[in-house]
Every structure is written in structure tokens, then in C-alpha cells.
Design a protein around this motif. Structure first.
Motif, mmCIF file in Angstrom:
data_model
loop_
_atom_site.group_PDB
_atom_site.id
_atom_site.type_symbol
_atom_site.label_atom_id
_atom_site.label_comp_id
_atom_site.label_asym_id
_atom_site.label_seq_id
_atom_site.Cartn_x
_atom_site.Cartn_y
_atom_site.Cartn_z
ATOM 1 N N GLU A 666 48.445 -50.542 137.017
ATOM 2 C CA GLU A 666 47.815 -51.606 136.220
ATOM 3 C C GLU A 666 46.698 -51.033 135.384
ATOM 4 N N LYS A 667 46.153 -51.865 134.576
ATOM 5 C CA LYS A 667 45.105 -51.428 133.652
ATOM 6 C C LYS A 667 43.904 -52.345 133.830
ATOM 7 N N GLN A 668 42.754 -51.742 134.146
ATOM 8 C CA GLN A 668 41.549 -52.550 134.310
ATOM 9 C C GLN A 668 40.925 -52.921 132.967
ATOM 10 N N GLU A 669 40.998 -51.950 132.061
ATOM 11 C CA GLU A 669 40.340 -52.149 130.770
ATOM 12 C C GLU A 669 41.031 -53.261 129.992
ATOM 13 N N ARG A 670 40.211 -53.968 129.286
ATOM 14 C CA ARG A 670 40.788 -55.045 128.483
ATOM 15 C C ARG A 670 41.080 -54.554 127.067
ATOM 16 N N HIS A 675 43.039 -59.158 129.531
ATOM 17 C CA HIS A 675 43.727 -58.315 130.515
ATOM 18 C C HIS A 675 45.135 -58.040 130.019
ATOM 19 N N SER A 677 48.994 -56.971 130.830
ATOM 20 C CA SER A 677 49.986 -56.904 131.905
ATOM 21 C C SER A 677 50.853 -55.659 131.725
ATOM 22 N N ASN A 793 51.789 -61.997 135.085
ATOM 23 C CA ASN A 793 50.623 -61.269 135.546
ATOM 24 C C ASN A 793 50.053 -61.818 136.833
ATOM 25 N N MET A 796 46.747 -63.690 136.126
ATOM 26 C CA MET A 796 45.724 -63.024 135.324
ATOM 27 C C MET A 796 45.445 -63.839 134.065
ATOM 28 N N MET A 868 35.738 -47.194 128.856
ATOM 29 C CA MET A 868 35.570 -48.643 128.852
ATOM 30 C C MET A 868 34.147 -48.915 128.392
ATOM 31 N N GLY A 872 33.790 -54.198 129.034
ATOM 32 C CA GLY A 872 35.049 -54.030 129.732
ATOM 33 C C GLY A 872 36.195 -53.731 128.775
ATOM 34 N N GLN A 874 38.617 -51.653 126.442
ATOM 35 C CA GLN A 874 39.160 -50.298 126.450
ATOM 36 C C GLN A 874 38.705 -49.532 125.209
#
Ligand SMILES: [Zn+2]
Ligand SMILES: [Zn+2]
Length: 1245
Positions: A666-670, A675, A677, A793, A796, A868, A872, A874
Motif C-alpha cells: 500500500e501507499k501511505q503518501e497521498r 489516499h 488504492s 479500498n 479508505m 512526503m 502527507g 507524496q
């Protein structure tokens, strides 16, 4: 009974009046006051009673009449008749009306009176002693038939003379006395006695009750009057039905009855006329009517003799009651509404004929005048202008509000009166009589010939005159010319005048215009419009160039113009190229000169252009992109991406940048504050693959254009979870969308669903599609409604496509978006539906800025974050290329707050509502201004960091809050080639903020001055500014004073004028003029100060690198892009498959005409890195092109690559490693990394 009525008519009262005046004996039967209409005033002699006509005194012959009873409305069975005889001329008249066709007889609320139109006479209308005229009422529901018969008197002049000649009467006395001298009491009869005696016999005859039907022929009184035994008047008596016979006596002689006769026994028998059954239809042929008529004629003679000789009329008591009322009531002409006036005469003698022409009387009320006009206008439309003139005259004479309203209304309905039309022709010096022979074009010529000599007011009058003529002739050409309309090709030519025609060359037209404007400067503005119209129709570069630059020298002639100039009728592509040189050579001989050379050059260019992309080395010229119908917006963007080297490198090496989904679940960075998926990550990567493939094709293509894969186009619009619908794979196989869709989908679905979240994704997709993947769902997805996406997601936050720091796409979308999708056919699978929707969306015109944001979102979603930021978000190489660091500072009631940082990928300008330039538009965005979302709060923006590529979005579609709806702004927005951002970068120089604040004040002042200037100078009058309008008004008032002196002379009421008004106006005009001058100098002064404020701050320099142009309306039109190749110092136009050099740079920086389109998105590049970043040429054709030099291009082009690296056109390039074509074989991954790291100017200030 007769042919249908047509032509003008007469109202009943008018007809009655004419009836009373008409003398059929004196008047010619063909043309007379009763049956005919006077010619229009001025067109011939008026129609009046003939000289010597009898002023009739009709009396009703009651025994022959059936007059209307009082208070009874006629119906379809009604017939009335009034028979009358004139006391003076003894003319008999029968007036008959028949309502057989009536459903709603006049008068009624709509038809206030009968309006009688003459029926064409029948051959038998004129007989020996009778004339018959017939009319019919024009009211459709009345159609009453009117018939008037005239008959001359029954007694001839000879007969009358026999009866009343005194000499004859004396002779009769003598004869009667001699015959029997013994007879006593014989005396000479007077004429009156003779008449009285005959009348008595006649009346006795008519009276059935009268017992004694015979009298002896030797009656003393009888013989005195009519001679011995009445022999002198025997023919008359017998004509009347008297019978003369020997009375047979029964004499008994010698026991026998014997018939015997003796002179003494001669006698006369009275006529015994039978009674009349049908008086209404009786035609006067009966004996009874004859005797009735004679009775009244005799009475009339008696009155006459009495008045002539003074003798007593023993029948005076019988009287001679007037028939007028009976006739009036028969015509329903009684008690009509009269005009109430204080003046003794309702109308002057000069006005009377106009009333007559309307079929009206001068005492008609206003309503009846209107009615009469309306009837004439309806029944006789050919003469409408004349009737309107009549109405105008009557209105003028009366001056009543009602009629003024009526004439004003008619004028506004474009009714033009005859005299106004004559005046209009006179104004243009055209004799009215000739006018019908003149063509519209000729009239315009005459109109235009006059124009130069006219002042402003006279010119306006001339236009009104032309308008009247145009209206009367129903000529749109003239009307448009009078309105100075130049909106159509024809109008523009006719405005130019002087024979301007479609065949004329552009030069000639410009020469005509020049002559016209040198005569009259006021023509300049409209002249420009006219030329613009013509330029549009002709697609003439020469004229467009003239409009832009005011000169016609430095233009390139279009092919159409060239063909026109060279008199070539064929379409250019049908010209046989083998004979073209011959044609051109002969043109040189026939019409030598610069224009011919230009035309030849244009034609040659055309054919050269056909092969130019071929003849240009594919190694040195960017490749074009073929459109999928309407995908020019996408092609423009793709060309832009390709031209930006760092971006191109990222695409070509996307594998190095992408998130390894086998490592990261998954990816934390927006991305775009959302968010992301796994489906979106994979979708982004899938899309990047398409793009990589396309870029590779663009590099190695040996032709002049490539067509982007349909899948790529669709993926730009399909939600990533639906990518599986597309059939092609990443190996660059041909798309099979239209092929075996289902199997391809299945195969690809598994493909995409691989990875850690594959089960989730496919489960979500499965769950979604059967249940609610309707077109509605898909539409919502496309537009960013993410209910579906969030399912994938697992709760999410929503993930619509968006760019960093910008609002989700759907919020920016115009209210009219999106276009409704077609209803889903039941047989279509959900997948098919989704795909069809995406394809539809792709091929509809999209907004470049939105699609750009959406593609960037996709590409970034698939990337491995480099970090990041605080929010938040990316960070990655793509974002770093564009991210603009800004702050917004709120000022609440004068107190400045703390700056709030924000990141945007572009500067979003406001939709321009007036012509502007880039700095002004940026000012409008950065300046202190009220914050819409917060009351009492103002805010301003500042730059805190700048990216290498500064994107500026220039939306053209605005939301009109007043009208509620979108509008497209075509306002001119001048772009700068060099853009300095120092002035918005508060920390770039210690004084920036201070200076900015000063500018804010100045700009507000400037705005106020401009508002005042606009208020003063704009008027509702075309081409007049405020002061001129006022001074013209003053002039007009002065002119009125002159008119008044004339009016005084002719003793007509003056126009009231405030004596001081004119001078007050003149001084007001002067004051306004002074104020305008003052305003202009203040404006200039402020503008100069503003321009100068940052003249010294030029360290943050950008250059224009790319511009996206849109032409057309919201939803329709065409996009193309201009991209600057700094290395080669040329601009290119990327217009789908055509990539061409742009030499007219004003098309780019000052696009403001219809065909130049409007800039909608601009990209500036940091000046000192422009050549490193913008590298539009990147080609390595796989096959050597076969050069096809055009016959017109003799020089072969340079085949060197722009970076100086030698090109090997024959080389087989393996695109597994695209780095191979990078310059110097350097590892572009590292280079890009470095670029990305150094990419912002953060901290440089
Ligand atoms: Zn008469
Ligand atoms: Zn009628």
C-alpha cells in the motif's frame, strides 16, 4: 351574383354622403363620386360632384320601401329597401341591403361600421333608364350586399311641357270654347291646375276604394287641361294606363235594345293597377309603381311651379319629408361616434381628401378613423403607404393622443408612409417616380455618395431615410445598410459601396475602404468590422493581417486568395501539378507584380507543404499525432509531455520510478491529498505503459505522424478499476477493443487483479459490476464520485483523480458538465457500457487543464514516492517539476494574519471579462481582495517557491452569476514571452511587499478612474462619446430655434425650448470633455507608475515554453498547442498530425482574432534552464525515409540532430532500452534525479 370584392372601400357614412351628392344624370357612369375612390392626393384631380349636379332632396316612397324597423338587429334573413325620389331632378333611387351572408352584421364591437367594397358591375347593370351599382361589406362576418338603383323620372320633359305649357293651355281653351261656345264656365287652365288634375286621376287610380273608375271625355275641366276629349295628352294618358273609349248606351228604340254611340258619350277609364306582392324585390316595372312614381313626380312639379310662379300649391300640405334618415338607417350609418372638437371645423379643406381616401368622414371619432384606416389597409394593401400618409395627416390635424399612438405603433411595425417615403427619396436626391426602376444596389450607391458631405445628425437622417426606403421596398439589404450592419459578407460589401463585390481582390477592397475613411474618419471603426466580416468569409490572410497590423504588406497569402488572384477556378488540389508551372508563368506575364508573386508563392507553398513533412528529415522534426475524432486536446497534451525532456524521460523510464507493488502493499503518501488504492497505483502504471509505448513510437516513427492507441485514449478517462476492460496489452499490440471484447476483458482482468490486493480488487469489481454498474455509476466514477472506488479500498477516503493541492476534478467542472451518457442498452454488459462511456468521454472535447490534472494524477499514483511533505502529500519527480509554493495571507479588518502555505500545480487565473494581459491577470489573482468565503476578510497571495515549469491555467468558461449559466470568454489575453515573477515573490527582494501594497492602492484608483471614464464616454448613440452626444444635442436645440423662426413666419405653433438649455448643454459638454482629458492623463500617469514599479526586479525570469489554444465554444471546437524550441529558436504549432513552424509570433502572444483562438493554458520555463528542459525534437526513425522532394523545395534539410549528436537513420533501434537514444548515452535516471533535486528555487530568495 358577382365576383368577390377587392380594393378600397367606404364606410357607410361616407357612402351615404356620396350617395346624396351623386347625380347619375350629370356624372359619367364609369368614374364618379359614388362608386369610385379619389386618386392619392397629388396623383391626379380630386373626385367631386360634377358641375351642375343636383343637390338632391330625396323623399321616401313609403309604398315602395321596407325600411329597417327601430331597435332590430338584422340577421341572415333580413333585407331592407328604401325607395326615394328627388324633388328637384325627380331621379328615383332604390337602396337595398341584403344580409343573406351575415353571421354577425355590422356594426359590432370589432367592425364599427359597414365598409363597402364595390362589386365589379355586371353587363346588365346599365339599362336604358336604370343604372345599378353594387357593393359588399368587407367585414368577413357581415358581407352585407348593398345595391343602389337609379332611374330617371317617369315623366319626360316633353310630357311635362305638354301639361304645363301656358300657350298650349291657352290653345286648348280656345279650341274647347270654339267647339261648344254655348258651354259655360270654360276657362284657361293654369299649369298648376293641369298638374293637380292629372295627379287626382292618378291618385284615384291608385286607390282601389275609389268607386268611380270612368269619367266623360268631354269633362270641362279635363278638356281645359288635356285638350278636347284629352286628345292632346292621349299618349301620356294611355302610357299611364288610362283608356279612351266610346260609351255604349243601351237605348231602347221601338221595343229593341240598340247599341249606339255618340261623341257625347265618349269617356276615359282610370287605370286599375294590381296590388304588388313583393315590394322588396319589385323592380319598378309594374304599373302600380309607375303611377306611384308619377304621383310623386307631379307633386315635385307642383312644388317647383309654385316656387317659380308664386302660385299656390294645393298639395303643399302633403310635404316632402326627407328620405335621408331612412337611407342612413338602411346603411346602418346613423349615430356613429363623432370626433369631439372645440374647433368649428373638424378638418381643413386640404385635409378633406385624406379623409375621403380612408373612406371616412371628417367628423369621425379617432376610433372610427383607426377603423377606417385598418379596413383600407386590409382591403387594399398595395396602397398601404398612402393610407398611412392619410392617417398621418389626420393625426397631425387632430393631434390627439389616440391617433398619435396609432401612428407610432404603425411606425414601429415598419409601416412607411408614402410621404415619408417620398421625403426619404428626396433626402437621397432620388426622384420618387424613378425609384421603382432603381436597384437596391444603386440606391445604396446614391446613399453612400452623399455620406462624406453630411454631418453627424444629417448622416443619421440619411440612414433613417435609407431605412424607410428599405422597409417600404422590403429590402433587407437596404435595411442592413441603414443600420450600418456589416455582419454578413453582402452587408459588408454594400457598406463599402463603390461597386465593392465578391469578385474584387482584397487589395481593391482595402483601397475602397481607405477612400471611404479618408472622407470620414467616423467610418474607421465600422470599416474594420466590415473587413473582419469579409476576411472571415474569404478566409483572407491579407485582410486578417491588415486588421491586426493595419498594413497589408507583411502577410502571407492564403491559397484561396492566391487562387482568386490568379483567376484559377479549380480547387487547389485538383490542379494538375505538371501544368502548374505553365499556369504560374503565364500569370507572371499577364499580371506582373508583387501580388502575383505572393500568390505564386502561396500556391507553391501549398504543394510544398503537402510534402514538407516528408521532405523534412524525420530526425529533426517532431512527429504529429493523429486524432481519434475529437481528441485534439489530448494530442496537444501528449506533445507537451513529450517535449518536456525531464517528463519524457520519466515516461520512457517509468519502470525506474514506479512503486514496486510486489514489495509495497500500500501507499501511505497521498496524491492530490487523496489516499491511493492499489487499483489506482496499478492503473497509473498501466497508463504509464501506454504512454511509454506511444513515446517510443513517436521517437522511432519514420513517417510524419503516429496515431495514439485507442486504449491510451480510453485509459485517460476510464477509472483504473475498469482498465481491465481494455483488450490490448503492454507489448504494443494493436488494440482489439472492437474485437473479441469479452475474452480480452477476462484475460486482462486477471492481469490487473494480480498482486496483494488482487482478490479485493476483483471482488470489488465483481461485486460492483453486476449490481450497479449502470451508466449512472460509471458516470459518477468518471467524474470523481468515488463511492465505488472507496469499496476497493476498504473504507479508505475517496480517490478521484486530481492534481496536488488542487480541488478534485469534479468540483472544478462546469455546471453544464458532464454530457449525459446514452442510456444503456439492456443487451450490453456492464463492461461494455463502462468502456463505451469512456470512449464517448474521450472523443468528446475535454478541457485541457482537467485532463492534464487527471493524467498527472494517474502517473503520480503509480510512482514510488521520493518522500512526503508536511501535509502527507507524496513528493516525486513529476510533482517537483510543477509544484508552486504559495502562501495566502488574510487581512481581517486591517489586521494582517499569518501566511498559510499551500502548493499548487498551476496558477489559476480568473476568466477574463475584458481585454487584458498576463501581468494584469496575475495581479488580479495575487492582489489583496475580499475573500468570498469569509465575511470582512481580505487576502492576498504570494509565491514562496517556484518550479522549473510554471503552469498557468487560463480558464475561458465562466459562470455568470447574474444570468445563471456558463459563458465562454473570447477576451484577448496578451501573453508575455518573458515573465518576471519577482513581484509576487515577497521574499525575493526586501521591497517587494511594500511595493506590492502601493500597487494595490494605485490599481484601485485606476479602476475607479476607468469606471468614471467609461460612464462619461459611453452613450447609447453609436459612435458618439458622452461629450459629443451632449454637444450634438446642443446643436440640435440651436437648430430648433431656427425652425421656430420659420414656424412663426407661417403662423404655426412653435416648439417650446428652454432658452438656456442649449448653452447649458454646450458648457456641460465642454466640462465633460475637460474631465475626460483629465481622466486620461491621470490614468496614463497611474499606469506608468504601475508599469515602472517592478521594472528593476528581474531576477526570477521565465520564458514562454508552451501555449494551448482553443478555438470554438464550450464543448465544441479545436485545440492545438504551440511549443517553443529554444535550442533551434523556433516555435512550432502542434495541430494533430501537422507539426509546422510558426513565423507569425503574434498568433501566439496576441491571439485575438477568430481564427487565432484563445489561449487556455500556458507553460513558462525557468529561463536559465529552458534549453535543458524543453527539447521538442527527439527522433530516431527506424527506417530511413524515402525522400520525396517536392518540386518546389530544392534544398534538402539538415539531418543533424539538434544536440549535435550524429544521427544514424539506418540504425535499427531497440527500444527495450530507450536510453540508447539519449544524448551521450548518459544514464537519464540519474540525470533526472539530479534535476528533480535541484528543481525548485526554494531557499534561493
Ligand atoms: Zn335631384
Ligand atoms: Zn357590414
Amino acid at each position: 351574383m358577382s365576383s368577390p370584392p377587392s380594393g378600397p372601400g367606404k364606410t357607410a357614412p361616407k357612402l351615404l354622403k356620396d350617395f346624396l351628392l351623386f347625380d347619375p344624370v350629370k356624372s359619367p357612369p364609369k368614374r364618379n363620386i359614388l362608386t369610385d375612390h379619389p386618386p392619392p392626393v397629388g396623383d391626379g384631380p380630386l373626385l367631386g360632384p360634377q358641375i351642375g349636379s343636383c343637390k338632391h332632396e330625396y323623399t321616401t316612397k313609403t309604398s315602395q320601401s321596407v325600411p329597417p324597423p327601430l331597435d332590430t338587429r338584422p340577421d341572415s334573413t333580413t333585407k331592407y329597401k328604401v325607395a326615394a325620389v328627388c324633388k328637384k331632378c325627380r331621379i328615383h333611387a332604390d337602396v337595398r341591403i341584403d344580409y343573406a351572408r351575415s353571421t354577425n352584421p355590422c356594426p359590432n364591437s370589432e367592425y364599427l361600421l359597414h365598409h363597402f367594397q364595390r362589386l365589379t358591375p355586371r353587363p346588365d347593370d346599365v339599362t336604358g333608364n336604370r343604372i345599378r351599382y353594387a357593393w359588399q361589406c368587407s367585414a368577413p362576418q357581415c358581407q352585407a350586399s348593398l345595391q343602389i338603383d337609379f332611374r330617371v323620372g317617369r315623366l319626360t320633359d316633353h310630357e311635362k311641357d305638354q301639361l304645363t305649357n301656358t300657350e298650349q293651355l291657352k290653345r286648348r281653351y280656345d279650341v274647347v270654347s270654339q267647339q261648344d261656345p254655348s258651354r259655360e264656365g270654360i276657362r284657361q287652365a293654369t299649369p298648376m291646375e293641369a298638374l293637380v288634375r292629372l295627379r287626382k286621376y292618378v291618385r284615384d287610380s291608385l286607390n282601389p276604394q275609389h268607386g268611380r273608375r270612368t269619367f266623360p271625355a268631354n269633362n270641362k275641366r279635363f278638356m281645359e287641361a288635356f285638350g278636347v276629349y284629352g286628345q292632346d295628352c292621349k299618349p301620356l294618358l294611355e302610357r299611364l294606363g288610362f283608356k279612351y273609349a266610346v260609351r255604349l248606351l243601351d237605348v231602347v228604340r221601338g221595343g229593341r235594345v240598340m247599341l249606339t254611340s255618340a261623341q257625347d258619350e265618349l269617356e276615359w277609364t282610370l287605370p286599375s293597377p294590381s296590388p304588388l306582392d313583393d315590394r322588396l324585390n319589385a323592380d319598378g316595372s309594374s304599373q302600380r309603381e309607375l303611377l306611384e312614381d308619377v304621383d310623386l313626380e307631379l307633386l315635385a312639379w307642383m312644388f317647383k311651379i309654385s316656387s317659380e310662379t308664386g302660385s299656390v300649391n294645393p298639395a303643399a300640405a302633403d310635404g316632402w319629408p326627407s328620405a335621408d334618415r331612412d337611407v342612413e338607417r338602411t346603411l346602418a350609418a346613423q349615430s356613429y361616434q363623432r370626433h369631439v372638437t372645440l374647433r368649428r371645423v373638424a378638418a381643413s379643406n386640404e385635409d378633406l381628401p385624406y379623409f375621403a381616401s380612408l373612406g371616412a368622414l371628417p367628423d369621425f371619432s379617432d376610433s372610427l378613423i383607426e377603423f377606417a384606416y385598418d379596413r383600407q389597409a386590409m382591403c387594399d394593401p398595395d396602397q398601404l403607404p398612402y393610407y398611412f400618409e392619410c392617417l398621418q395627416v389626420v393625426t397631425q390635424a387632430r393631434g390627439t393622443e389616440q391617433l398619435q399612438m396609432k401612428t407610432a405603433t404603425l411606425s414601429s411595425q415598419d409601416v412607411v408612409s408614402r410621404r415619408d417615403l417620398s421625403a426619404a427619396y428626396r433626402f437621397l436626391n432620388i426622384p420618387h417616380a424613378d425609384a421603382s426602376n432603381l436597384s437596391d444596389e444603386r440606391i445604396i450607391e446614391l446613399f453612400q455618395a452623399q455620406q462624406p458631405d453630411l454631418g453627424v445628425i444629417a448622416a443619421e437622417e440619411a440612414r433613417q431615410a435609407l431605412n424607410k426606403i428599405g422597409t417600404a421596398r422590403q429590402s433587407q439589404l437596404l435595411i442592413n445598410a441603414s443600420r450600418q450592419s456589416v455582419d454578413t459578407y453582402e452587408d459588408a460589401l454594400s457598406w463599402l459601396g463603390n461597386g465593392a463585390s465578391k469578385d474584387m481582390s482584397d487589395d481593391t477592397l482595402l483601397a475602397i475602404l481607405a477612400a471611404k475613411t479618408s472622407d470620414n474618419r467616423a467610418n474607421e471603426e465600422i470599416g474594420q468590422k466590415a473587413i473582419a466580416t469579409i476576411a472571415r468569409s474569404r478566409r483572407s490572410n491579407l485582410l486578417n493581417n491588415w486588421l491586426l497590423t493595419g498594413s497589408s504588406d507583411s502577410y502571407t497569402m492564403s491559397v484561396d486568395e492566391a487562387l482568386r488572384h490568379l483567376n484559377i477556378d479549380q480547387p487547389v488540389d485538383e490542379i494538375d501539378q505538371t501544368i502548374l508551372p505553365v499556369i504560374l508563368d503565364s500569370a507572371r506575364v499577364d499580371r506582373p507584380g508583387e501580388r502575383t508573386e505572393k500568390a505564386i508563392a502561396a500556391i507553391q507553398q501549398h504543394f510544398a507543404g503537402k510534402t514538407s513533412t516528408m521532405s523534412r528529415s524525420p530526425a529533426t522534426w517532431p512527429v504529429g499525432l493523429t486524432s481519434h475524432g475529437n481528441t485534439c486536446y489530448l494530442n496537444s497534451l501528449l506533445q507537451y509531455y513529450f517535449s518536456i525532456k525531464p517528463l519524457r524521460d520519466i515516461i520512457l523510464n517509468y519502470d525506474h520510478y514506479k512503486l514496486d507493488t510486489s514489495v509495497f502493499a500500500e501507499k501511505q503518501e497521498r496524491v492530490g491529498n487523496l489516499h491511493i488504492s492499489m487499483v489506482e497505483i496499478k492503473g497509473g502504471q498501466r497508463f504509464a505503459e501506454d504512454l511509454t509505448h506511444l513515446f517510443e513510437r513517436m521517437i522511432k516513427e519514420s513517417g510524419s505522424a503516429v496515431k495514439p492507441e485507442e486504449d491510451l485514449v480510453c485509459r485517460a478517462f476510464l477509472p483504473p478499476q475498469d482498465y481491465a476492460l481494455l483488450a490490448s496489452n503492454a507489448d504494443g499490440q494493436a488494440p482489439t477493443v472492437n474485437g473479441d471484447l469479452e475474452s480480452a476483458v477476462d484475460q486482462n482482468l486477471t492481469d490487473v487483479a494480480e498482486g496483494p490486493d488482487a482478490s479485493t480488487a476483483s471482488a470489488a469489481a465483481d461485486a460492483r459490476h453486476p449490481s450497479n454498474a449502470s451508466s449512472t455509476t460509471l458516470q459518477a466514477s468518471v467524474n470523481g464520485d468515488n463511492a465505488d472506488v472507496s469499496m476497493t479500498n476498504g473504507g479508505m477516503p475517496p480517490t478521484p483523480p486530481a492534481s496536488p493541492g488542487q480541488k478534485p476534478v469534479d468540483e472544478k467542472q462546469q455546471p453544464s458538465d458532464p454530457p449525459p451518457l446514452p442510456p444503456r442498452r439492456p443487451s450490453m454488459s456492464a463492461k461494455e457500457t463502462a468502456l463505451a462511456a469512456a470512449k464517448k468521454k474521450a472523443t468528446e472535447q475535454q478541457d485541457v487543464a482537467e485532463v492534464h490534472d487527471s493524467i498527472m494524477f494517474r502517473l503520480r499514483s503509480g510512482m514510488l514516492p521520493s518522500g512526503m511533505d508536511d501535509s502527507g502529500e507524496q513528493t516525486d519527480a513529476l510533482r517537483d517539476m510543477y509544484a508552486i509554493g504559495m502562501t495566502e495571507t488574510e487581512v481581517i479588518k486591517g489586521v494582517t494574519g499569518k501566511p498559510t502555505p499551500q502548493i499548487d500545480s498551476s496558477l489559476l487565473l480568473k476568466v477574463p471579462t475584458e481585454p487584458s494581459d498576463l501581468y494584469s491577470s496575475l495581479d488580479a489573482m495575487f492582489d489583496l481582495q475580499p475573500k468570498e468565503t469569509k465575511p470582512d476578510t481580505e487576502s492576498y497571495k504570494s509565491i514562496r517557491s517556484l518550479p522549473p515549469l510554471l503552469q498557468i491555467s487560463m480558464p475561458r468558461i465562466g459562470w455568470d452569476t447574474k444570468r445563471g449559466g456558463t459563458f465562454k470568454s473570447e477576451e484577448f489575453l496578451r501573453l508575455e514571452d518573458e515573465l518576471y515573477m519577482d513581484r509576487y515573490y515577497d521574499t525575493s527582494h526586501p521591497q517587494v511587499l511594500e511595493r506590492r501594497k502601493r500597487c494595490w492602492g494605485w490599481r484601485r484608483e485606476l479602476q475607479a478612474l476607468k469606471t468614471e471614464q467609461k460612464a462619461l464616454s459611453q452613450t447609447s448613440v453609436d459612435q458618439l462619446d458622452g461629450p459629443t452626444a451632449i454637444s450634438e444635442t446642443a446643436n440640435y436645440l440651436n437648430h430648433l430655434q431656427e425652425i421656430n423662426s420659420v414656424l412663426r413666419d407661417v403662423d404655426v405653433g412653435e416648439i417650446e425650448i428652454d432658452e438656456d438649455l442649449s448653452s447649458a448643454l454646450a458648457s456641460a459638454a465642454k466640462q465633460q470633455q475637460e474631465r475626460l482629458t483629465e481622466l486620461q492623463s491621470e490614468i496614463d500617469d497611474l499606469q506608468k507608475r504601475l508599469d515602472f514599479q517592478f521594472a528593476d526586479l528581474k531576477s526570477l525570469k521565465y520564458r514562454l515554453a508552451a501555449v494551448f489554444i482553443h478555438r470554438g465554444t464550450h464543448g465544441h471546437g479545436h485545440y492545438w498547442a504551440y511549443i517553443h524550441d529554444f535550442t533551434n529558436n523556433i516555435w512550432r504549432m502542434y495541430n494533430d498530425e501537422h507539426v509546422s513552424e510558426v513565423t507569425k509570433l503574434e498568433d501566439i502572444f496576441e491571439a485575438k482574432t477568430w481564427n487565432q483562438g484563445t489561449p487556455t493554458y500556458a507553460v513558462y520555463v525557468q529561463d536559465d534552464r529552458k534549453e535543458e528542459i524543453v527539447q521538442p525534437v527527439c527522433r530516431a526513425p527506424e527506417r530511413a525515409p524515402t525522400p520525396q522532394p517536392s518540386p518546389w523545395t530544392t534544398q534538402t534539410e539538415d539531418v543533424e540532430m539538434q544536440d549535435g549528436a550524429p544521427l544514424r537513420p539506418q540504425r535499427e533501434v531497440n527500444f527495450v532500452d530507450p536510453k540508447m537514444v539519449e544524448e551521450g548515452g548518459q544514464n537519464s535516471w540519474d540525470t533526472t534525479r539530479q534535476v528533480a533535486e535541484q528543481i525548485t528555487w526554494e531557499g534561493r530568495g
